[in-house]
Design a protein around this motif. Structure first.
Motif, PDB file in Angstrom:
ATOM      1  N   ASN A  27     -17.416  55.382  15.318  1.00 46.11           N
ATOM      2  CA  ASN A  27     -17.262  54.655  14.050  1.00 46.11           C
ATOM      3  C   ASN A  27     -15.799  54.372  13.699  1.00 46.11           C
ATOM      4  OD1 ASN A  27     -18.544  53.410  11.828  1.00 46.11           O
ATOM      5  ND2 ASN A  27     -18.143  55.166  10.517  1.00 46.11           N
ATOM      6  N   VAL A  28     -15.050  53.852  14.673  1.00 47.37           N
ATOM      7  CA  VAL A  28     -13.622  53.590  14.438  1.00 47.37           C
ATOM      8  C   VAL A  28     -13.351  52.176  13.924  1.00 47.37           C
ATOM      9  CG1 VAL A  28     -12.799  55.296  16.080  1.00 47.37           C
ATOM     10  CG2 VAL A  28     -13.283  52.977  16.874  1.00 47.37           C
ATOM     11  N   GLU A  29     -14.354  51.299  13.953  1.00 43.52           N
ATOM     12  CA  GLU A  29     -14.158  49.927  13.482  1.00 43.52           C
ATOM     13  C   GLU A  29     -14.908  49.728  12.168  1.00 43.52           C
ATOM     14  OE1 GLU A  29     -13.814  46.878  17.028  1.00 43.52           O
ATOM     15  OE2 GLU A  29     -15.584  48.130  17.275  1.00 43.52           O
ATOM     16  N   PRO A  30     -14.240  49.256  11.128  1.00 45.43           N
ATOM     17  CA  PRO A  30     -14.935  48.993   9.864  1.00 45.43           C
ATOM     18  C   PRO A  30     -15.890  47.813   9.993  1.00 45.43           C
ATOM     19  CG  PRO A  30     -12.655  48.266   9.737  1.00 45.43           C
ATOM     20  CD  PRO A  30     -12.792  48.988  11.042  1.00 45.43           C
ATOM     21  N   ALA A  31     -16.844  47.752   9.083  1.00 44.60           N
ATOM     22  CA  ALA A  31     -17.825  46.669   9.110  1.00 44.60           C
ATOM     23  C   ALA A  31     -17.159  45.303   9.034  1.00 44.60           C
ATOM     24  CB  ALA A  31     -18.817  46.842   7.959  1.00 44.60           C
ATOM     25  N   GLU A  32     -16.062  45.204   8.274  1.00 44.25           N
ATOM     26  CA  GLU A  32     -15.361  43.918   8.136  1.00 44.25           C
ATOM     27  C   GLU A  32     -14.828  43.434   9.481  1.00 44.25           C
ATOM     28  OE1 GLU A  32     -14.776  46.623   6.352  1.00 44.25           O
ATOM     29  OE2 GLU A  32     -15.689  46.046   4.439  1.00 44.25           O
ATOM     30  N   THR A  33     -14.360  44.365  10.315  1.00 44.87           N
ATOM     31  CA  THR A  33     -13.849  43.994  11.638  1.00 44.87           C
ATOM     32  C   THR A  33     -14.975  43.473  12.517  1.00 44.87           C
ATOM     33  OG1 THR A  33     -11.950  45.485  11.613  1.00 44.87           O
ATOM     34  CG2 THR A  33     -12.852  44.916  13.764  1.00 44.87           C
ATOM     35  N   LEU A  34     -16.079  44.203  12.547  1.00 39.95           N
ATOM     36  CA  LEU A  34     -17.213  43.769  13.366  1.00 39.95           C
ATOM     37  C   LEU A  34     -17.736  42.418  12.904  1.00 39.95           C
ATOM     38  CD1 LEU A  34     -19.198  47.118  13.747  1.00 39.95           C
ATOM     39  CD2 LEU A  34     -17.589  46.084  15.349  1.00 39.95           C
ATOM     40  N   LYS A  35     -17.874  42.241  11.598  1.00 38.19           N
ATOM     41  CA  LYS A  35     -18.362  40.966  11.069  1.00 38.19           C
ATOM     42  C   LYS A  35     -17.440  39.817  11.463  1.00 38.19           C
ATOM     43  CE  LYS A  35     -20.239  40.912   6.950  1.00 38.19           C
ATOM     44  NZ  LYS A  35     -21.622  40.381   7.111  1.00 38.19           N
ATOM     45  N   ALA A  36     -16.124  40.050  11.374  1.00 40.68           N
ATOM     46  CA  ALA A  36     -15.164  39.001  11.729  1.00 40.68           C
ATOM     47  C   ALA A  36     -15.287  38.609  13.200  1.00 40.68           C
ATOM     48  CB  ALA A  36     -13.745  39.481  11.417  1.00 40.68           C
ATOM     49  N   VAL A  37     -15.487  39.597  14.062  1.00 46.68           N
ATOM     50  CA  VAL A  37     -15.650  39.313  15.488  1.00 46.68           C
ATOM     51  C   VAL A  37     -16.947  38.543  15.730  1.00 46.68           C
ATOM     52  CG1 VAL A  37     -16.012  40.339  17.770  1.00 46.68           C
ATOM     53  CG2 VAL A  37     -14.263  41.283  16.241  1.00 46.68           C
ATOM     54  N   PHE A  38     -18.037  38.983  15.126  1.00 46.41           N
ATOM     55  CA  PHE A  38     -19.328  38.340  15.367  1.00 46.41           C
ATOM     56  C   PHE A  38     -19.373  36.940  14.775  1.00 46.41           C
ATOM     57  CE2 PHE A  38     -21.073  42.913  15.332  1.00 46.41           C
ATOM     58  CZ  PHE A  38     -20.788  43.057  16.687  1.00 46.41           C
ATOM     59  N   GLN A  39     -18.565  36.656  13.795  1.00 47.87           N
ATOM     60  CA  GLN A  39     -18.511  35.305  13.239  1.00 47.87           C
ATOM     61  C   GLN A  39     -17.884  34.303  14.216  1.00 47.87           C
ATOM     62  OE1 GLN A  39     -16.455  36.178   9.555  1.00 47.87           O
ATOM     63  NE2 GLN A  39     -18.336  36.058   8.342  1.00 47.87           N
ATOM     64  N   GLN A  40     -17.232  34.803  15.261  1.00 45.11           N
ATOM     65  CA  GLN A  40     -16.633  33.928  16.273  1.00 45.11           C
ATOM     66  C   GLN A  40     -17.611  33.580  17.387  1.00 45.11           C
ATOM     67  OE1 GLN A  40     -13.407  32.847  15.632  1.00 45.11           O
ATOM     68  NE2 GLN A  40     -13.825  34.011  13.764  1.00 45.11           N
ATOM     69  N   LEU A  41     -18.836  34.039  17.276  1.00 50.72           N
ATOM     70  CA  LEU A  41     -19.857  33.809  18.288  1.00 50.72           C
ATOM     71  C   LEU A  41     -19.925  32.332  18.672  1.00 50.72           C
ATOM     72  CD1 LEU A  41     -21.564  36.374  18.985  1.00 50.72           C
ATOM     73  CD2 LEU A  41     -23.509  35.212  17.975  1.00 50.72           C
ATOM     74  N   GLY A  42     -19.815  32.050  19.959  1.00 47.64           N
ATOM     75  CA  GLY A  42     -19.955  30.685  20.452  1.00 47.64           C
ATOM     76  C   GLY A  42     -18.674  29.881  20.501  1.00 47.64           C
TER      77      GLY A  42
END
Length: 248
Positions: free
Chosen positions: A108-123
Motif C-alpha cells: 500500500n505504498v501508492e495513494p488512490a490518487e496516484t493509481l487513479k491518475a495512472v489508470f486515467q491514461q489508459l489507451g
C-alpha cells in the motif's frame, strides 16, 4: 500450480495484479486503495492477488476481504513456494483478462490518487511510465542508488527514461509476449527497454508515492536483487549491441 488463463473469455479493460509475500497487515488497506482508485473510472477491471509463498495470514486476509466485499472483482492465487516478484508478475499476465495490465504493490505504498491518475491514461500509449519526485521515507542513499541505476540503464540502452521502477502500465499482451527473465527488481527496466526496442509508444507522467523500508526477502537491498540488476544491465547492453549490429 497456477491455473490456465481465461484471457479469451469475457475480456475487460484492466487487470491489476498484486503479488504478496507476508503482507497480512497491509493487503486489506491495499485493496481499499485500489477500490477507491477505481471508483468513478469508466473501465472494467479485475484484481488478482498472488500470494507468493507467504508464511503468515496473507491468504486468509484476502479471503476475508473477498467475503466482506462480495461484488469486488477479486481473485486469489497461491504459489506453493516463493517464486519471486517477476514470476508472479508474468504469471498474472497469463491469468488475467484485461487489455491493459498493471502491478500494484501489496504494501500500500501508492495513494488512490496516484493509481487513479495512472489508470486515467489508459489507451494513450503502449506504456504509461510513472516517475517520482521526492518520495517521503526514502533515504539519501536509496535516492542516490535509484538515480544511478536510471542513469546506467539509459546509458546502456540509449534511451532517456526518467524512472524505470515506477510500475508502468502495459498492454497485457506485451507482458506475455516479451515477459522479462530477471528474478528481482530489475525486471521493469528489462521489460521497458525491450518494448522500446520493439517500437512501443510511451508516455511519462509524474506521480506521488511513499517509501517503506523493508527487510529480508521483501527488501530491494539484498544479494538476489543485486544479481538481478546485474543480469538486467547485461541484457540491456547486449540487446543494444545486437540492435546496432543488425542496423549495419
Amino acid at each position: 500450480m497456477i491455473e490456465k488463463s481465461q484471457a479469451d473469455e469475457n475480456p475487460i479493460d484492466l487487470t491489476i495484479v498484486i503479488p504478496c509475500l507476508n503482507e497480512q497487515d497491509n493487503i486489506a488497506a491495499t485493496l481499499d486503495t485500489v477500490h477507491a482508485a477505481m471508483s468513478g473510472l469508466p473501465c472494467t477491471y479485475e484484481i488478482l492477488v498472488i500470494d507468493d509463498g507467504s508464511t503468515d495470514g496473507t491468504a486468509s486476509a484476502v479471503n476475508s476481504y473477498s467475503d466482506a466485499h462480495p461484488g469486488f472483482p477479486l481473485r486469489l492465487y497461491r504459489n506453493p513456494r516463493n517464486r519471486g516478484l517477476t514470476r508472479s508478475y508474468v504469471d498474472g499476465a497469463f491469468l488475467g483478462r484485461g487489455k491493459y495490465y498493471r502491478l500494484v504493490c501489496g504494501d500500500n505504498v501508492e495513494p488512490a490518487e496516484t493509481l487513479k491518475a495512472v489508470f486515467q491514461q489508459l489507451g494513450k500509449a503502449d506504456i504509461i511510465i510513472p516517475y517520482h519526485g521526492e518520495v517521503p521515507g526514502k533515504t539519501p542513499l536509496r535516492r542516490a542508488l535509484s538515480q544511478s541505476y536510471t542513469r546506467v540503464v539509459n546509458a546502456l540502452s540509449g534511451y532517456n527514461i526518467r524512472y524505470y521502477n515506477g510500475l508502468a502500465l502495459h498492454l497485457r499482451y506485451n507482458v506475455m509476449r516479451w515477459g522479462p527473465y530477471s528474478f528481482g527488481f530489475g525486471f521493469q527496466a528489462e521489460l521497458i527497454t525491450r518494448l522500446l526496442d520493439e517500437g512501443a509508444t510511451y508516455v511519462e507522467m509524474p506521480v506521488n508515492a511513499v517509501h517503506l523500508e523493508k527487510k529480508g526477502q521483501n527488501s530491494a537491498l539484498n544479494w538476489r536483487n543485486f544479481l538481478s540488476v546485474g543480469h538486467t544491465l547485461l541484457e540491456v547492453l547486449l540487446r543494444r549491441v545486437r540492435r546496432r549490429a543488425f542496423q549495419k
